[in-house]
Motif scaffolding. Structure first.
Motif, PDB file in Angstrom:
ATOM      1  N   PHE A   1       0.810  -1.210   0.000  1.00  0.00           N
ATOM      2  CA  PHE A   1       0.000   0.000   0.000  1.00  0.00           C
ATOM      3  C   PHE A   1       0.853   1.274   0.000  1.00  0.00           C
ATOM      4  N   ASP A   2       1.988   1.230   0.679  1.00  0.00           N
ATOM      5  CA  ASP A   2       2.825   2.438   0.779  1.00  0.00           C
ATOM      6  C   ASP A   2       3.601   2.718  -0.502  1.00  0.00           C
ATOM      7  N   ALA A   3       4.124   1.663  -1.116  1.00  0.00           N
ATOM      8  CA  ALA A   3       4.934   1.843  -2.329  1.00  0.00           C
ATOM      9  C   ALA A   3       4.664   0.674  -3.279  1.00  0.00           C
ATOM     10  N   PRO A   4       3.526   0.677  -3.986  1.00  0.00           N
ATOM     11  CA  PRO A   4       3.124  -0.470  -4.813  1.00  0.00           C
ATOM     12  C   PRO A   4       4.165  -0.864  -5.851  1.00  0.00           C
ATOM     13  N   ILE A   5       4.721   0.104  -6.564  1.00  0.00           N
ATOM     14  CA  ILE A   5       5.667  -0.223  -7.631  1.00  0.00           C
ATOM     15  C   ILE A   5       6.949  -0.812  -7.055  1.00  0.00           C
ATOM     16  N   GLU A   6       7.473  -0.197  -6.002  1.00  0.00           N
ATOM     17  CA  GLU A   6       8.696  -0.704  -5.366  1.00  0.00           C
ATOM     18  C   GLU A   6       8.467  -2.113  -4.793  1.00  0.00           C
ATOM     19  N   PHE A   7       7.298  -2.319  -4.195  1.00  0.00           N
ATOM     20  CA  PHE A   7       6.964  -3.619  -3.610  1.00  0.00           C
ATOM     21  C   PHE A   7       7.008  -4.717  -4.681  1.00  0.00           C
ATOM     22  N   ILE A   8       6.390  -4.455  -5.821  1.00  0.00           N
ATOM     23  CA  ILE A   8       6.340  -5.448  -6.896  1.00  0.00           C
ATOM     24  C   ILE A   8       7.711  -5.631  -7.537  1.00  0.00           C
ATOM     25  N   SER A   9       8.445  -4.533  -7.714  1.00  0.00           N
ATOM     26  CA  SER A   9       9.757  -4.603  -8.368  1.00  0.00           C
ATOM     27  C   SER A   9      10.758  -5.427  -7.578  1.00  0.00           C
ATOM     28  N   LYS A  10      10.535  -5.552  -6.268  1.00  0.00           N
ATOM     29  CA  LYS A  10      11.408  -6.377  -5.427  1.00  0.00           C
ATOM     30  C   LYS A  10      11.061  -7.857  -5.508  1.00  0.00           C
ATOM     31  N   GLY A  11      10.024  -8.166  -6.324  1.00  0.00           N
ATOM     32  CA  GLY A  11       9.644  -9.566  -6.488  1.00  0.00           C
ATOM     33  C   GLY A  11       8.718 -10.095  -5.412  1.00  0.00           C
ATOM     34  N   LYS A  12       8.155  -9.196  -4.627  1.00  0.00           N
ATOM     35  CA  LYS A  12       7.290  -9.634  -3.543  1.00  0.00           C
ATOM     36  C   LYS A  12       5.902  -9.982  -4.080  1.00  0.00           C
ATOM     37  N   ASN A  13       5.239 -10.904  -3.386  1.00  0.00           N
ATOM     38  CA  ASN A  13       3.947 -11.429  -3.821  1.00  0.00           C
ATOM     39  C   ASN A  13       2.808 -10.596  -3.232  1.00  0.00           C
ATOM     40  N   VAL A  14       2.062  -9.940  -4.093  1.00  0.00           N
ATOM     41  CA  VAL A  14       0.988  -9.046  -3.642  1.00  0.00           C
ATOM     42  C   VAL A  14      -0.131  -9.828  -2.966  1.00  0.00           C
ATOM     43  N   ILE A  15      -0.494 -10.986  -3.525  1.00  0.00           N
ATOM     44  CA  ILE A  15      -1.598 -11.779  -2.963  1.00  0.00           C
ATOM     45  C   ILE A  15      -1.244 -12.290  -1.568  1.00  0.00           C
ATOM     46  N   GLU A  16       0.006 -12.708  -1.384  1.00  0.00           N
ATOM     47  CA  GLU A  16       0.439 -13.133  -0.049  1.00  0.00           C
ATOM     48  C   GLU A  16       0.342 -11.975   0.940  1.00  0.00           C
ATOM     49  N   PHE A  17       0.718 -10.783   0.480  1.00  0.00           N
ATOM     50  CA  PHE A  17       0.619  -9.607   1.339  1.00  0.00           C
ATOM     51  C   PHE A  17      -0.830  -9.347   1.730  1.00  0.00           C
ATOM     52  N   LEU A  18      -1.739  -9.412   0.754  1.00  0.00           N
ATOM     53  CA  LEU A  18      -3.150  -9.162   1.034  1.00  0.00           C
ATOM     54  C   LEU A  18      -3.710 -10.199   2.006  1.00  0.00           C
ATOM     55  N   ASN A  19      -3.283 -11.433   1.831  1.00  0.00           N
ATOM     56  CA  ASN A  19      -3.721 -12.475   2.770  1.00  0.00           C
ATOM     57  C   ASN A  19      -3.228 -12.186   4.189  1.00  0.00           C
ATOM     58  N   SER A  20      -2.023 -11.637   4.273  1.00  0.00           N
ATOM     59  CA  SER A  20      -1.419 -11.420   5.592  1.00  0.00           C
ATOM     60  C   SER A  20      -2.116 -10.318   6.375  1.00  0.00           C
ATOM     61  N   ILE A  21      -2.766  -9.374   5.678  1.00  0.00           N
ATOM     62  CA  ILE A  21      -3.393  -8.263   6.400  1.00  0.00           C
ATOM     63  C   ILE A  21      -4.921  -8.253   6.219  1.00  0.00           C
ATOM     64  N   LYS A  22      -5.436  -9.352   5.719  1.00  0.00           N
ATOM     65  CA  LYS A  22      -6.865  -9.451   5.403  1.00  0.00           C
ATOM     66  C   LYS A  22      -7.753  -9.096   6.582  1.00  0.00           C
ATOM     67  N   TYR A  23      -7.395  -9.559   7.768  1.00  0.00           N
ATOM     68  CA  TYR A  23      -8.251  -9.354   8.937  1.00  0.00           C
ATOM     69  C   TYR A  23      -7.814  -8.163   9.796  1.00  0.00           C
ATOM     70  N   GLU A  24      -6.759  -7.482   9.382  1.00  0.00           N
ATOM     71  CA  GLU A  24      -6.226  -6.401  10.209  1.00  0.00           C
ATOM     72  C   GLU A  24      -6.938  -5.070   9.976  1.00  0.00           C
ATOM     73  N   LEU A  25      -7.609  -4.918   8.826  1.00  0.00           N
ATOM     74  CA  LEU A  25      -8.272  -3.659   8.496  1.00  0.00           C
ATOM     75  C   LEU A  25      -9.750  -3.902   8.221  1.00  0.00           C
TER      76      LEU A  25
END
Length: 691
Positions: free
Chosen positions: A570-594
Motif C-alpha cells: 500500500f505504501d509503495a506499490p511499484i517498489e513492492f512489486i519490483s522487489k519480487g514480492k507477492n501481492v496476494i500473499e501480502f493481502l492475505n497477511s493483512i486481510k483481517y487487520e483492516l
C-alpha cells in the motif's frame, strides 16, 4: 344375537379408536433410512427406497395382484370368498395354514399389527382394512403396500428389494426379476434369495406358469423360465466397520429433530478415505475438514472417538505455548532444562537427560518436559494462576470437554479428553482462531426425493485473544515438529503437514493438520511411544489425504504492523512489486487487520498507481478482492465464512432505509445457518430501535 351385536359394537369402537390414534400408512419405521457417503454410494445396503405408483412397471403391479389379490379393485377391503375358502382349508387341516387376506388387510397388518397368526389379529386386520378403504383410495393403498411389504433381509418395499437383489431401479426390472420379487412376498424367509436362491427361482417359476396367456406379449414362458434359472442375485456385502459411522449419524438425527424413517441421508463421510486406512482394536482416529467442520471419517468405536477420556500427554503443549507467545515470549526465549521438583512432584524429561537450557522452539519441537513445565508456570503471575489461565483457555475459549486436573501436571497433558475434542480444538492453528461447528449429515431427502434439510458450514467459536502473529509462529514450529522433531516419521513430501505428538502412561497421540484438514490419532496401551505407534498411523492418514484431495498449505500471516515497517504494497506499490514480492500473499497477511471498506480503499489507491505498469497484477488483485472482500449486506454467509468480524462491520455501517432492509433480510437468512451471528444482527437492530 344381542350379545353378539354388543360385542361387535364394542370391538368396532375399540378398533376405531385404535385406528384414529395410529400413524399414516405412508410413515416408515426409523430403522429404514438410507445412508450415503459423500459420493452418493451406500454406506450400508439399503433397507427402504420409496417408489411412486406411477413409476412401478405395469407388469409388476399385474403380477402382484394376480398373486396376492385378484379382486383388489372390486372388494371393500375384505374378500368374503377368499376368507371362506381359507376357512375351509384351515378347518380341514385343523390349523391356520391360509389367511385369505386382501392387500388392504396385509397392509394394515404390516403397518399396525404383528405377524402373529391368531383369531384376534385376523379380526383386527379385517376391521382395520375397513377403515383404510374409507380413508385412502385404492391407488394410495396399493402404493403404500408396495413400499412397505416385507421382502426378506430386513428390506421394506419393492424399491429397496430391486436395489438389493438386482442392483436396479424398479422401472428397470426384467420380467423374470419381477416374478422373483413378487414370489418372495409369499414367504420372505422361505424364498430368501441369498439363503435359498433355488427356492426363490422355483417360486418365480410357479408364478410364471400360473399367469394367463395374455400376460406374455413378446416373450414365451419357456424363454422367461430359462432366464429365471440364469439369474444371479446382487451380492450382499458391506463393511461391518461402517456400522460405527452410522451410530454417529443416528446421534445427529436426534439433534436435527429427524423423526420417523424412509429418509435418504447423505453424510459427510469420505468412503475412499475410510477404506484406505485400517486400524487395530487399540487404535482410533478422526479426520475433520477444518474449514467446513465436516467429519470426513473416523476409525474405532463411536464412544472411544467422541466420548472417551484419555490423557493427551504433550499434545497439550501447543495450547499454552501459544499463550506464552501472546505474553511476549518468542522462539528464541531461553528456558531452563535441569532437574526440578515442584512440591512432591519430580517430573523428568523422557530421555532422562538435561541440557541446562534450551530455546522455546527447541523445547516444543523436541517435546522436552522440564522447560515446558517452567513455561507453563510463568504464563501468569503465579504457578496456580498460570494453571487457571491455561485451563480457562482450554475449557472456555476452545471448548475442550474432558476431565481437568487442578495442578501443574496439566502442563504435561494430564487433561483427559477424546480424539474428537482434541482434533476440533487444533483447528484454531490452521484457521487462525476459528473452530467450525462439526457435522456428519449434509443433506436429507424425504421418501419422495425432496430435499428437506441441508447443512451449511457454521462457526462454533472464534478465539480472539490470540494474534495472527502468534498463530503464524506456532504453525511454523508445528511444521518443524514434523520435519525435524518428534513427529518426523509422519513427514510426506509435497504435504504441508503440521502436528504434535503426545504420550501418557496409557496412551499415545498424534494430532496433525494441513491447510484443509485436521486429524487426531489415539493408540491405547502401556509403555508405548507416539513416535512408533500413533505417528506411523498418522502418516497413513496423511498419505490418504494427499492422494484423495488437493493439498492445501497452512497460510502464514504476518501482522500489519510488522509488514508496514518493512515493505508494504500500500505504501509503495511499484517498489513492492519490483522487489519480487507477492501481492496476494501480502493481502492475505493483512486481510483481517483492516475493516473491509478501508482495505478496499487502500487497494483502489494502489491499483491507480500500477494499473498501466502491471495490468496482470491488477487482474489478480481484483480477483482476490472479489473472492475475499465480500460485503455482508450482499452475501452474509460468504462474509462470515471469510472470517470477518461482524461487530466491527456493523459499528461502521451507515444506517439508511436500504441498508436496514438488507440487514433484516440477512438476519432471516442467518437465523438457521449461523444463529450466533444472527444474534449479533438482532442486538444491533434493537440497539438502534430498528427491530
Amino acid at each position: 344375537m344381542a350379545i353378539g351385536l354388543l360385542a361387535f359394537f364394542i370391538l368396532f369402537s375399540y378398533v376405531n379408536t385404535f385406528y384414529n390414534n395410529t400413524m399414516s400408512i405412508f410413515l416408515v419405521n426409523s430403522d429404514y433410512n438410507t445412508y450415503l457417503f459423500n459420493n452418493n454410494q451406500f454406506i450400508l445396503p439399503t433397507k427402504y427406497k420409496y417408489v411412486k405408483l406411477e413409476d412401478i412397471p405395469t407388469e409388476l403391479i399385474y403380477s402382484l395382484l394376480w398373486s396376492e389379490d385378484r379382486e383388489f379393485f372390486e372388494h371393500n377391503g375384505i374378500n368374503i370368498k377368499a376368507l371362506t375358502r381359507a376357512a375351509l382349508i384351515n378347518i380341514r387341516h385343523l390349523s391356520i395354514v391360509q389367511g385369505g387376506s386382501t392387500i388392504t388387510q396385509q397392509l394394515s397388518k404390516t403397518v399396525y399389527l404383528s405377524n402373529e397368526r391368531n383369531v384376534k389379529r385376523k379380526i383386527m386386520d379385517m376391521m382395520l382394512a375397513f377403515f383404510l378403504e374409507r380413508s385412502y383410495t385404492k391407488e394410495e393403498i396399493l402404493e403404500a403396500y408396495l413400499n412397505s411389504v416385507y421382502l426378506g433381509n430386513d428390506i421394506s418395499g419393492i424399491g429397496a428389494a430391486a436395489q438389493r437383489y438386482f442392483g436396479k431401479d424398479v422401472q428397470d426390472l426384467s420380467t423374470e426379476e419381477i416374478l422373483v420379487l413378487v414370489g418372495i412376498i409369499n414367504g420372505p424367509e422361505i424364498y430368501n434369495p441369498y439363503k435359498y436362491p433355488d427356492r426363490a427361482k422355483s417360486q418365480a417359476e410357479i408364478l410364471l406358469y400360473s399367469l394367463p396367456d395374455n400376460f406374455f406379449s413378446l416373450q414365451t414362458r419357456e424363454d422367461i423360465d430359462k432366464k429365471i434359472h440364469e439369474l444371479i442375485f446382487y451380492p450382499q456385502s458391506y463393511n461391518e466397520r461402517y456400522l460405527n459411522l452410522i451410530y454417529r449419524v443416528k446421534q445427529e438425527e436426534e439433534l436435527i429433530g429427524l423423526k420417523g424413517g424412509g429418509y435418504t441421508i447423505k453424510t459427510t463421510y469420505n468412503k475412499n478415505l475410510f477404506d484406505s486406512v485400517t486400524l487395530d482394536e487399540n487404535s482410533s482416529a478422526i479426520v475433520l475438514n477444518n474449514k467446513t467442520g465436516e467429519i470426513l471419517s473416523f476409525w474405532g468405536g463411536e464412544y472411544t472417538v467422541f466420548y472417551s477420556n484419555q490423557q493427551i500427554g504433550s499434545s497439550i503443549k501447543p495450547f499454552y505455548y501459544i499463550l506464552a507467545l501472546e505474553k511476549g515470549y518468542d522462539v528464541n526465549t531461553v528456558l531452563p532444562d535441569y532437574s526440578m521438583k515442584f512440591g512432591d512432584w519430580a517430573p523428568q524429561n523422557y530421555d532422562k537427560t538435561y541440557r541446562g537450557s534450551v530455546t522455546l522452539k527447541e523445547a516444543l519441537v523436541n517435546s522436552i518436559n522440564i522447560p515446558s513445565i517452567y513455561l507453563a508456570m510463568h504464563i501468569d503471575i503465579s504457578p496456580q494462576q498460570s494453571i487457571d489461565t491455561i485451563k480457562d483457555f482450554l475449557l472456555n475459549e476452545l471448548g475442550i470437554q474432558g476431565v481437568y486436573p487442578n495442578d501443574l501436571t496439566l502442563s504435561l497433558g494430564t487433561l483427559e479428553t477424546s480424539p474428537y475434542e482434541l482434533a476440533k480444538a487444533y483447528s484454531i492453528f490452521p484457521n487462525y482462531g476459528i473452530i467450525p461447528s462439526t457435522y456428519t449429515i449434509s443433506e436429507v431427502y424425504d421418501r419422495k426425493g425432496n430435499l428437506i434439510y441441508k447443512r451449511y458450514p457454521q462457526i462454533e467459536r472464534k478465539v480472539k485473544s490470540i494474534s495472527n502473529k502468534s498463530y503464524s509462529i506456532m504453525n511454523s514450529m508445528l511444521r518443524e515438529v514434523v520435519t525435524n522433531g518428534t513427529g518426523k516419521r509422519a513427514n510426506i513430501p509435497d504435504l504441508d503437514l503440521h502436528g504434535k505428538t503426545g504420550t501418557s502412561d496409557t496412551s499415545a497421540w498424534f494430532v496433525g493438520f494441513t491447510g484443509g484438514h485436521v486429524f487426531s490419532v489415539l493408540v491405547e496401551g502401556e509403555d508405548i511411544l507416539s513416535s512408533t505407534s500413533a505417528v506411523p498411523i498418522s502418516k497413513d492418514i496423511a498419505t490418504s489425504l494427499l492422494y484423495l484431495s488437493s493439498s492445501k498449505e497452512v497460510p502464514v500471516y504476518i501482522s500489519l504492523d510488522t509488514t508496514e515497517k518493512k515493505d508494504s504494497f500500500f505504501d509503495a506499490p511499484i517498489e513492492f512489486i519490483s522487489k519480487g514480492k507477492n501481492v496476494i500473499e501480502f493481502l492475505n497477511s493483512i486481510k483481517y487487520e483492516l475493516p473491509i471498506n478501508e482495505l478496499k480503499r487502500k487497494i483502489n489507491e494502489a491499483i491507480n498507481v500500477i494499473e498501466y505498469i502491471y495490468p496482470d497484477i491488477v487482474i489478480s488483485v481484483r480477483k482476490w478482492e472479489e473472492e475475499n472482500l465480500i460485503d455482508f449486506l450482499e452475501d452474509p454467509v460468504a462474509f462470515i465464512q471469510n472470517g470477518f468480524d461482524l461487530d466491527t462491520y456493523l459499528s461502521e455501517l451507515t444506517i439508511n432505509e436500504t441498508n436496514i432492509s438488507k440487514l433484516k433480510k440477512a438476519y432471516v437468512q442467518l437465523l438457521y445457518i449461523y444463529p450466533d451471528q444472527a444474534l449479533i444482527v438482532e442486538k444491533f437492530l434493537k440497539e438502534n430501535g430498528l427491530f
